[in-house]
Design a protein around this motif. Sequence first.
Motif, mmCIF file in Angstrom:
data_model
loop_
_atom_site.group_PDB
_atom_site.id
_atom_site.type_symbol
_atom_site.label_atom_id
_atom_site.label_comp_id
_atom_site.label_asym_id
_atom_site.label_seq_id
_atom_site.Cartn_x
_atom_site.Cartn_y
_atom_site.Cartn_z
ATOM 1 N N GLU A 83 0.869 -1.181 0.000
ATOM 2 C CA GLU A 83 0.000 0.000 0.000
ATOM 3 C C GLU A 83 0.905 1.231 0.000
ATOM 4 O OE1 GLU A 83 -2.894 1.920 3.426
ATOM 5 O OE2 GLU A 83 -2.076 -0.091 3.670
ATOM 6 N N LEU A 84 0.631 2.118 -0.924
ATOM 7 C CA LEU A 84 1.454 3.336 -0.991
ATOM 8 C C LEU A 84 0.932 4.343 0.029
ATOM 9 C CD1 LEU A 84 3.724 4.757 -2.656
ATOM 10 C CD2 LEU A 84 1.875 5.898 -3.881
ATOM 11 N N ILE A 85 1.823 4.810 0.896
ATOM 12 C CA ILE A 85 1.422 5.803 1.897
ATOM 13 C C ILE A 85 1.693 7.210 1.383
ATOM 14 C CG2 ILE A 85 1.762 6.599 4.279
ATOM 15 C CD1 ILE A 85 0.602 3.766 3.982
ATOM 16 N N LEU A 121 -6.329 22.150 9.824
ATOM 17 C CA LEU A 121 -7.557 21.374 9.625
ATOM 18 C C LEU A 121 -7.316 19.951 10.120
ATOM 19 C CD1 LEU A 121 -10.404 21.491 8.227
ATOM 20 C CD2 LEU A 121 -9.293 20.439 6.252
ATOM 21 N N ILE A 122 -8.201 19.489 11.007
ATOM 22 C CA ILE A 122 -8.113 18.099 11.492
ATOM 23 C C ILE A 122 -9.304 17.347 10.917
ATOM 24 C CG2 ILE A 122 -8.075 16.592 13.524
ATOM 25 C CD1 ILE A 122 -5.795 18.448 13.683
ATOM 26 N N VAL A 123 -9.019 16.200 10.320
ATOM 27 C CA VAL A 123 -10.091 15.387 9.719
ATOM 28 C C VAL A 123 -10.075 14.015 10.383
ATOM 29 C CG1 VAL A 123 -11.053 14.472 7.579
ATOM 30 C CG2 VAL A 123 -9.681 16.544 7.511
ATOM 31 N N ASN A 124 -11.254 13.531 10.732
ATOM 32 C CA ASN A 124 -11.360 12.193 11.303
ATOM 33 C C ASN A 124 -12.120 11.307 10.330
ATOM 34 O OD1 ASN A 124 -11.968 9.844 12.677
ATOM 35 N ND2 ASN A 124 -12.373 10.869 14.622
ATOM 36 N N LEU A 125 -11.393 10.369 9.750
ATOM 37 C CA LEU A 125 -12.029 9.416 8.836
ATOM 38 C C LEU A 125 -11.940 8.041 9.480
ATOM 39 C CD1 LEU A 125 -13.310 9.290 5.987
ATOM 40 C CD2 LEU A 125 -11.079 8.552 5.165
ATOM 41 N N VAL A 165 -8.698 12.528 1.665
ATOM 42 C CA VAL A 165 -8.365 13.064 2.983
ATOM 43 C C VAL A 165 -7.327 12.245 3.743
ATOM 44 C CG1 VAL A 165 -10.406 14.441 3.461
ATOM 45 C CG2 VAL A 165 -10.436 12.019 3.966
ATOM 46 N N THR A 166 -7.026 11.053 3.289
ATOM 47 C CA THR A 166 -5.989 10.317 4.012
ATOM 48 C C THR A 166 -4.589 10.609 3.464
ATOM 49 O OG1 THR A 166 -6.386 8.399 2.633
ATOM 50 C CG2 THR A 166 -7.438 8.419 4.774
ATOM 51 N N SER A 167 -4.505 11.016 2.198
ATOM 52 C CA SER A 167 -3.178 11.298 1.628
ATOM 53 C C SER A 167 -2.977 12.783 1.312
ATOM 54 C CB SER A 167 -2.989 10.494 0.331
ATOM 55 O OG SER A 167 -3.881 10.965 -0.658
ATOM 56 N N GLY A 168 -4.096 13.541 1.231
ATOM 57 C CA GLY A 168 -4.000 14.949 0.827
ATOM 58 C C GLY A 168 -3.892 15.112 -0.674
ATOM 59 N N GLU A 169 -3.911 13.987 -1.375
ATOM 60 C CA GLU A 169 -3.765 14.045 -2.838
ATOM 61 C C GLU A 169 -4.982 14.714 -3.464
ATOM 62 O OE1 GLU A 169 -3.835 10.834 -6.512
ATOM 63 O OE2 GLU A 169 -3.774 10.156 -4.440
ATOM 64 N N CYS A 170 -4.735 15.587 -4.434
ATOM 65 C CA CYS A 170 -5.847 16.240 -5.128
ATOM 66 C C CYS A 170 -6.288 15.337 -6.271
ATOM 67 C CB CYS A 170 -5.432 17.609 -5.657
ATOM 68 S SG CYS A 170 -6.816 18.443 -6.462
ATOM 69 N N LEU A 171 -7.561 14.986 -6.266
ATOM 70 C CA LEU A 171 -8.073 14.081 -7.289
ATOM 71 C C LEU A 171 -8.533 14.855 -8.524
ATOM 72 C CD1 LEU A 171 -10.122 11.877 -4.817
ATOM 73 C CD2 LEU A 171 -7.833 11.442 -5.695
ATOM 74 N N THR A 172 -8.612 16.179 -8.395
ATOM 75 C CA THR A 172 -9.070 16.998 -9.516
ATOM 76 C C THR A 172 -7.890 17.459 -10.365
ATOM 77 O OG1 THR A 172 -10.768 17.821 -8.021
ATOM 78 C CG2 THR A 172 -10.529 18.959 -10.122
ATOM 79 N N ALA A 173 -6.904 18.031 -9.711
ATOM 80 C CA ALA A 173 -5.711 18.513 -10.413
ATOM 81 C C ALA A 173 -4.522 17.772 -9.810
ATOM 82 C CB ALA A 173 -5.557 20.008 -10.231
ATOM 83 N N PRO A 174 -4.017 16.765 -10.521
ATOM 84 C CA PRO A 174 -3.034 15.855 -9.918
ATOM 85 C C PRO A 174 -1.758 16.529 -9.420
ATOM 86 C CG PRO A 174 -3.859 14.993 -11.979
ATOM 87 C CD PRO A 174 -4.367 16.388 -11.879
ATOM 88 N N GLN A 175 -1.441 17.709 -9.903
ATOM 89 C CA GLN A 175 -0.206 18.347 -9.450
ATOM 90 C C GLN A 175 -0.381 19.062 -8.113
ATOM 91 O OE1 GLN A 175 -2.272 19.323 -11.656
ATOM 92 N NE2 GLN A 175 -2.013 21.399 -12.362
#
Length: 293
Positions: free
Chosen positions: A122-124, A218-222, A263-273
């Motif tokens: 699994e890539l973290i 920002l704190i997110v609880n998933l 929300v677990t990686s912070g990766e933007c799914l709209t604009a990959p950069q």
Amino acid sequence: MPARDETGMTQQLPATDDLEQIAARVDAAVAAVAGLEPAAQTVALELKQAIEAFHKLALTTMVRHLKHDPRGKELLLELVADPAVYAMLLMHGIVRADPITRARRVLDSARPYMQSHGGDAELIDVRDGVAYLRLHGSCNGCSLSAFTLRKHVEEVLLREVPEITRLEVVNDQPAPAMLRAEAQTHPDPAKGWVQGPAVTAVPPGQMISFTTDQTSVLIVNLENRLSAYRNACAHQGRPLDGGVLDPANGTLTCPWHGFCFDVTSGECLTAPQAQLEPFPLRVVDGMIWVRPL
Ligand code: FES
């Protein structure tokens, strides 16, 4: 084929702005071409390639000009958020998915091999040229098969994602920014740790923001996994705490222009950069501590 009216004059077909419909038209045309005589196929494919080359030339020129102007860069980022524009630029190789997205794809393609040997990875994160992985099943441990599987994953990742220069295996436990057992050592404010809200103030499926001296966090609880980010969208830096958290999909959608983040990686799914800025997080005596960098 252009439609003809009762006078026999050709009429423009109504333009469609639905990406799926357009894609379906392209697929149907490509399938129809496959059924043509070889000579006609050659002509049709040459026409397709010539039009694509023409589009690529014009798009590359536009993007190059936009990149050289600060306002253009901003505009480009907005344009890339549009699925049709992004698909077109991606198709012509003008934008590339970010290293995390590409590494995930590589792992997905390597997964059948790993799983056929009882393992998984699994890539973290990918940071500073290092891919952080968590290994499962027979990928984990000291056996020869675990070594072989890790070697395989390493080879494909380094080959397919040149930004990655080495792998680091993290413990088979929740990632650093997730809720975990209480920290052994108390966070040291002298080292930049700041106390935030109590864990109970952020129930699963919710988020909360708080402000330190200089930073809004920002704190997110998933599902009881806590993540901390700078409360600033990767698009224009506007606050994200008014956004929409979708616990089922693990996504957060920015309220300003709709960029969507994992929300677990912070990766933007709209604009990959684009990427949210994560902060280290600890839980001590039921309180959340973060270290804004
Ligand atoms: S600030 Fe534009 S999408 Fe978030």
